[in-house]
Structure formats: structure tokens, C-alpha cells
Design a protein around this motif. Structure first.
Motif, PDB file in Angstrom:
ATOM      1  N   ARG A 210      49.219  -4.484  39.370  1.00  0.00           N
ATOM      2  CA  ARG A 210      50.529  -4.391  38.724  1.00  0.00           C
ATOM      3  C   ARG A 210      51.119  -5.783  38.533  1.00  0.00           C
ATOM      4  O   ARG A 210      50.829  -6.711  39.295  1.00  0.00           O
ATOM      5  N   GLU A 211      51.981  -5.915  37.518  1.00  0.00           N
ATOM      6  CA  GLU A 211      52.789  -7.118  37.387  1.00  0.00           C
ATOM      7  C   GLU A 211      53.923  -7.023  38.404  1.00  0.00           C
ATOM      8  O   GLU A 211      54.634  -6.010  38.453  1.00  0.00           O
ATOM      9  N   VAL A 212      54.097  -8.055  39.219  1.00  0.00           N
ATOM     10  CA  VAL A 212      55.073  -7.994  40.300  1.00  0.00           C
ATOM     11  C   VAL A 212      55.877  -9.287  40.365  1.00  0.00           C
ATOM     12  O   VAL A 212      55.464 -10.336  39.857  1.00  0.00           O
ATOM     13  N   LYS A 213      57.025  -9.175  41.018  1.00  0.00           N
ATOM     14  CA  LYS A 213      57.826 -10.351  41.364  1.00  0.00           C
ATOM     15  C   LYS A 213      57.983 -10.370  42.872  1.00  0.00           C
ATOM     16  O   LYS A 213      58.476  -9.410  43.468  1.00  0.00           O
ATOM     17  N   ALA A 214      57.550 -11.446  43.499  1.00  0.00           N
ATOM     18  CA  ALA A 214      57.697 -11.621  44.940  1.00  0.00           C
ATOM     19  C   ALA A 214      58.864 -12.565  45.198  1.00  0.00           C
ATOM     20  O   ALA A 214      58.971 -13.618  44.557  1.00  0.00           O
ATOM     21  N   ILE A 215      59.732 -12.172  46.122  1.00  0.00           N
ATOM     22  CA  ILE A 215      60.909 -12.971  46.445  1.00  0.00           C
ATOM     23  C   ILE A 215      60.826 -13.359  47.915  1.00  0.00           C
ATOM     24  O   ILE A 215      60.911 -12.501  48.802  1.00  0.00           O
ATOM     25  N   ALA A 216      60.649 -14.641  48.180  1.00  0.00           N
ATOM     26  CA  ALA A 216      60.526 -15.136  49.547  1.00  0.00           C
ATOM     27  C   ALA A 216      61.878 -15.079  50.252  1.00  0.00           C
ATOM     28  O   ALA A 216      62.928 -15.002  49.603  1.00  0.00           O
ATOM     29  N   PRO A 217      61.882 -15.108  51.590  1.00  0.00           N
ATOM     30  CA  PRO A 217      63.149 -15.087  52.334  1.00  0.00           C
ATOM     31  C   PRO A 217      64.113 -16.194  51.931  1.00  0.00           C
ATOM     32  O   PRO A 217      65.332 -16.031  52.037  1.00  0.00           O
ATOM     33  N   ALA A 222      58.084 -15.655  42.790  1.00  0.00           N
ATOM     34  CA  ALA A 222      56.762 -15.828  42.191  1.00  0.00           C
ATOM     35  C   ALA A 222      56.457 -14.575  41.386  1.00  0.00           C
ATOM     36  O   ALA A 222      56.652 -13.458  41.869  1.00  0.00           O
ATOM     37  N   ILE A 223      56.003 -14.749  40.161  1.00  0.00           N
ATOM     38  CA  ILE A 223      55.686 -13.627  39.288  1.00  0.00           C
ATOM     39  C   ILE A 223      54.220 -13.712  38.890  1.00  0.00           C
ATOM     40  O   ILE A 223      53.709 -14.790  38.570  1.00  0.00           O
ATOM     41  N   GLY A 224      53.543 -12.587  38.934  1.00  0.00           N
ATOM     42  CA  GLY A 224      52.143 -12.577  38.545  1.00  0.00           C
ATOM     43  C   GLY A 224      51.554 -11.191  38.691  1.00  0.00           C
ATOM     44  O   GLY A 224      52.256 -10.222  38.996  1.00  0.00           O
ATOM     45  N   THR A 225      50.260 -11.100  38.477  1.00  0.00           N
ATOM     46  CA  THR A 225      49.535  -9.848  38.652  1.00  0.00           C
ATOM     47  C   THR A 225      48.998  -9.776  40.069  1.00  0.00           C
ATOM     48  O   THR A 225      48.388 -10.733  40.556  1.00  0.00           O
ATOM     49  N   VAL A 229      44.633  -7.874  48.370  1.00  0.00           N
ATOM     50  CA  VAL A 229      45.102  -8.455  49.626  1.00  0.00           C
ATOM     51  C   VAL A 229      43.907  -9.075  50.331  1.00  0.00           C
ATOM     52  O   VAL A 229      42.755  -8.688  50.092  1.00  0.00           O
ATOM     53  N   ASP A 230      44.186 -10.051  51.197  1.00  0.00           N
ATOM     54  CA  ASP A 230      43.093 -10.656  51.951  1.00  0.00           C
ATOM     55  C   ASP A 230      43.067 -10.093  53.368  1.00  0.00           C
ATOM     56  O   ASP A 230      43.838  -9.195  53.713  1.00  0.00           O
ATOM     57  N   GLU A 231      42.179 -10.610  54.199  1.00  0.00           N
ATOM     58  CA  GLU A 231      41.989 -10.060  55.539  1.00  0.00           C
ATOM     59  C   GLU A 231      43.196 -10.263  56.441  1.00  0.00           C
ATOM     60  O   GLU A 231      43.324  -9.600  57.471  1.00  0.00           O
ATOM     61  N   SER A 232      44.105 -11.166  56.061  1.00  0.00           N
ATOM     62  CA  SER A 232      45.319 -11.374  56.849  1.00  0.00           C
ATOM     63  C   SER A 232      46.448 -10.456  56.396  1.00  0.00           C
ATOM     64  O   SER A 232      47.521 -10.448  57.002  1.00  0.00           O
ATOM     65  N   GLY A 233      46.223  -9.712  55.306  1.00  0.00           N
ATOM     66  CA  GLY A 233      47.261  -8.854  54.762  1.00  0.00           C
ATOM     67  C   GLY A 233      48.102  -9.516  53.697  1.00  0.00           C
ATOM     68  O   GLY A 233      49.013  -8.892  53.143  1.00  0.00           O
ATOM     69  N   ALA A 234      47.830 -10.777  53.388  1.00  0.00           N
ATOM     70  CA  ALA A 234      48.584 -11.484  52.356  1.00  0.00           C
ATOM     71  C   ALA A 234      48.251 -10.917  50.984  1.00  0.00           C
ATOM     72  O   ALA A 234      47.125 -10.472  50.726  1.00  0.00           O
ATOM     73  N   LEU A 235      49.249 -10.940  50.094  1.00  0.00           N
ATOM     74  CA  LEU A 235      49.068 -10.449  48.732  1.00  0.00           C
ATOM     75  C   LEU A 235      48.583 -11.590  47.851  1.00  0.00           C
ATOM     76  O   LEU A 235      49.164 -12.679  47.840  1.00  0.00           O
ATOM     77  N   LEU A 236      47.518 -11.333  47.105  1.00  0.00           N
ATOM     78  CA  LEU A 236      46.930 -12.339  46.233  1.00  0.00           C
ATOM     79  C   LEU A 236      47.390 -12.092  44.806  1.00  0.00           C
ATOM     80  O   LEU A 236      47.137 -11.028  44.236  1.00  0.00           O
ATOM     81  N   LEU A 237      48.088 -13.070  44.238  1.00  0.00           N
ATOM     82  CA  LEU A 237      48.562 -12.968  42.865  1.00  0.00           C
ATOM     83  C   LEU A 237      47.706 -13.831  41.953  1.00  0.00           C
ATOM     84  O   LEU A 237      46.948 -14.694  42.397  1.00  0.00           O
ATOM     85  N   SER A 238      47.854 -13.591  40.655  1.00  0.00           N
ATOM     86  CA  SER A 238      47.176 -14.422  39.672  1.00  0.00           C
ATOM     87  C   SER A 238      47.660 -15.864  39.801  1.00  0.00           C
ATOM     88  O   SER A 238      48.685 -16.142  40.434  1.00  0.00           O
ATOM     89  N   ASP A 239      46.925 -16.784  39.220  1.00  0.00           N
ATOM     90  CA  ASP A 239      47.223 -18.219  39.313  1.00  0.00           C
ATOM     91  C   ASP A 239      47.125 -18.722  40.745  1.00  0.00           C
ATOM     92  O   ASP A 239      47.801 -19.680  41.137  1.00  0.00           O
ATOM     93  N   GLN A 240      46.297 -18.052  41.548  1.00  0.00           N
ATOM     94  CA  GLN A 240      45.987 -18.464  42.920  1.00  0.00           C
ATOM     95  C   GLN A 240      47.216 -18.494  43.829  1.00  0.00           C
ATOM     96  O   GLN A 240      47.253 -19.240  44.807  1.00  0.00           O
ATOM     97  N   GLN A 241      48.201 -17.677  43.537  1.00  0.00           N
ATOM     98  CA  GLN A 241      49.372 -17.577  44.400  1.00  0.00           C
ATOM     99  C   GLN A 241      49.070 -16.631  45.563  1.00  0.00           C
ATOM    100  O   GLN A 241      48.456 -15.582  45.378  1.00  0.00           O
TER     101      GLN A 241
END
Length: 252
Positions: A210-217, A222-225, A229-241
């Protein structure tokens, strides 16, 4: 006018009876400020679970308040001491969310429940469950709230919903809690033994692709596709975010 459903009261003995031979020790109370807070301050042991009919000061991620009228939601916290290095514990909330989705889909004979990164459960694009996790000593506490029999008038926000509203089903909360504990303990044991849950998590995610917008605390966006997720549970977005914490909006 919506019909108000009678509540099935939480019963620790019934829940424990449904979990023979397990390490879970379930306690239920009529009211709590927050099961998360009470468990954290009780010097918990591995397998302790606290469930309540009502929370007067429940909270979700980023210290947001969480409200539910008495007995209209399953509200509980559990404590575990993972048999794996703490650096990998950040995947546990995703494993808990996956477990909840698996159980809800099974009990409701449905395929409509999905995870939303990082800690929500959706049905028909509306939030039905949320989670909060925190390290406590040499373990981790996972708090979960699931809207079971809330009516539309009882919903805290318009973007929320309940099992009753969406499917017309009244789940027995004792059975629901027992099944979640059973599924989570099995998934946890498999994960600790090296099983890779990334493909299974992806298949039950409403966020991936999905196209998403992530908003840090701190407010940085950050906006991207969402690619996975990786093994740490982090979300992997397009453009290597890589997004490790924050709010997430599904854009389309």
C-alpha cells in the motif's frame, strides 16, 4: 436502535481450563486503571496474564488513551520472558498481532481480519484491535484490546468498529482469550526455534503493497510504498526507507 448485547463475564477458571498444561496463569479483575500498569508493577513472572472488564486509564501506543465501556471489549496484558536475545524482541508485537488475526479469522470463520503495521488489527479498513508493548525487566509486556460487542454509539472514534458491528457475531471473550494465548504461545515457541514468520505476516497484512505515510514521534514524515517488514519488525518502504516506530496512514 441497536440491540445491546448481554456481557459474558471474564472467568479465570474457565480460561485456564481451556489451556491445560500451558504456562499461562490468568487472573481477572472487575476494574483496573490499566492492565499494563498493574502487571508492570506486580513483579510479574513468565506467563502471567491480567484481564479486566473495564479500564479507567487504559492507554495505547504513544501514551494515547484507550476507552471501552464495561465488558464490550477483551482487555488484557501478558508477560513473557523470551528465550531469544533482546535485540530481536521488537518483532514480538508483530507476532502478537499475527496471532490475534489468526484467531479472529478462525473463530469468526472469516478472512476479513488483517494486521496494520505496527500494532493494529483491521476489518473492512476499520480498527478493531490495538496493542502496546514494553520491556519490563528481563521480559516484555504485551497489552491487547479487542472490541467485541461495542455498538456504534459506544465506539470511541468513527474509524473504529467491533466484531458485533462488522459480522453480527458475539464472541465469548473467555474462549477468545484462551485461543489467543494458545496461538501466541505456539507462534512464540516456533519463532524462538528459528521459524521465519515474515511470509505469513505479509499474507495477513493490510499495509504491505500500500501507499502509506509514516509519521515519526518527532513529526518527521515519510511517504512511500510499503514493501514488507524485516526480521526486527521494521517497515520497509520504497526508496530504501526503514520505519522503526511511528504512526502510519494508509493513503490508498
Amino acid at each position: 436502535m441497536e440491540k445491546r448485547m448481554p456481557a459474558d463475564l471474564l472467568d479465570a477458571s474457565a480460561i485456564s481450563h481451556a489451556l491445560p498444561g500451558s504456562y499461562w496463569r490468568v487472573s481477572t479483575i472487575s476494574e483496573a486503571t490499566s492492565t499494563q500498569e498493574l502487571l508492570r508493577t506486580s513483579n510479574p513472572s513468565h506467563g502471567d496474564v491480567l484481564a479486566t472488564e473495564f479500564q479507567s486509564a487504559g492507554r495505547g501506543r504513544l501514551d494515547r488513551s484507550f476507552e471501552a465501556e464495561r465488558s464490550t471489549a477483551l482487555l488484557f496484558s501478558l508477560f513473557i520472558k523470551p528465550r531469544i536475545t533482546q535485540e530481536r524482541w521488537s518483532f514480538i508485537p508483530l507476532l502478537a498481532g499475527l496471532s490475534v488475526v489468526q484467531v479472529l479469522n478462525s473463530l469468526c470463520e472469516s478472512n476479513k481480519f488483517f494486521t496494520k503495521w505496527p500494532n493494529d488489527i483491521l476489518i473492512n479498513e476499520k480498527k478493531i484491535s490495538g496493542m502496546i508493548s514494553e520491556v519490563c525487566g528481563d521480559g516484555i509486556i504485551v497489552g491487547i484490546g479487542i472490541n467485541t460487542t461495542m455498538s456504534r454509539a459506544q465506539l470511541p472514534v468513527s474509524s473504529a468498529t467491533s466484531v458485533l458491528i462488522e459480522l453480527g457475531i458475539v464472541l465469548n471473550r473467555n474462549e477468545l482469550l484462551a485461543e489467543i494465548l494458545r496461538q501466541f504461545s505456539q507462534n512464540l515457541a516456533d519463532w524462538e526455534s528459528g521459524r521465519d514468520f515474515l511470509a505469513e505476516y505479509t499474507s495477513l497484512s493490510s499495509t504491505i503493497n500500500r501507499e502509506v505515510k509514516a509519521i515519526a514521534p518527532d513529526g518527521v514524515e515519510a511517504i512511500g510504498t510499503a514493501l514488507g517488514v524485516d526480521e526486527s519488525g521494521a517497515l520497509l518502504l520504497s526508496d530504501q526507507q526503514i520505519i522503526r516506530v511511528g504512526d502510519l496512514l494508509h493513503l490508498r
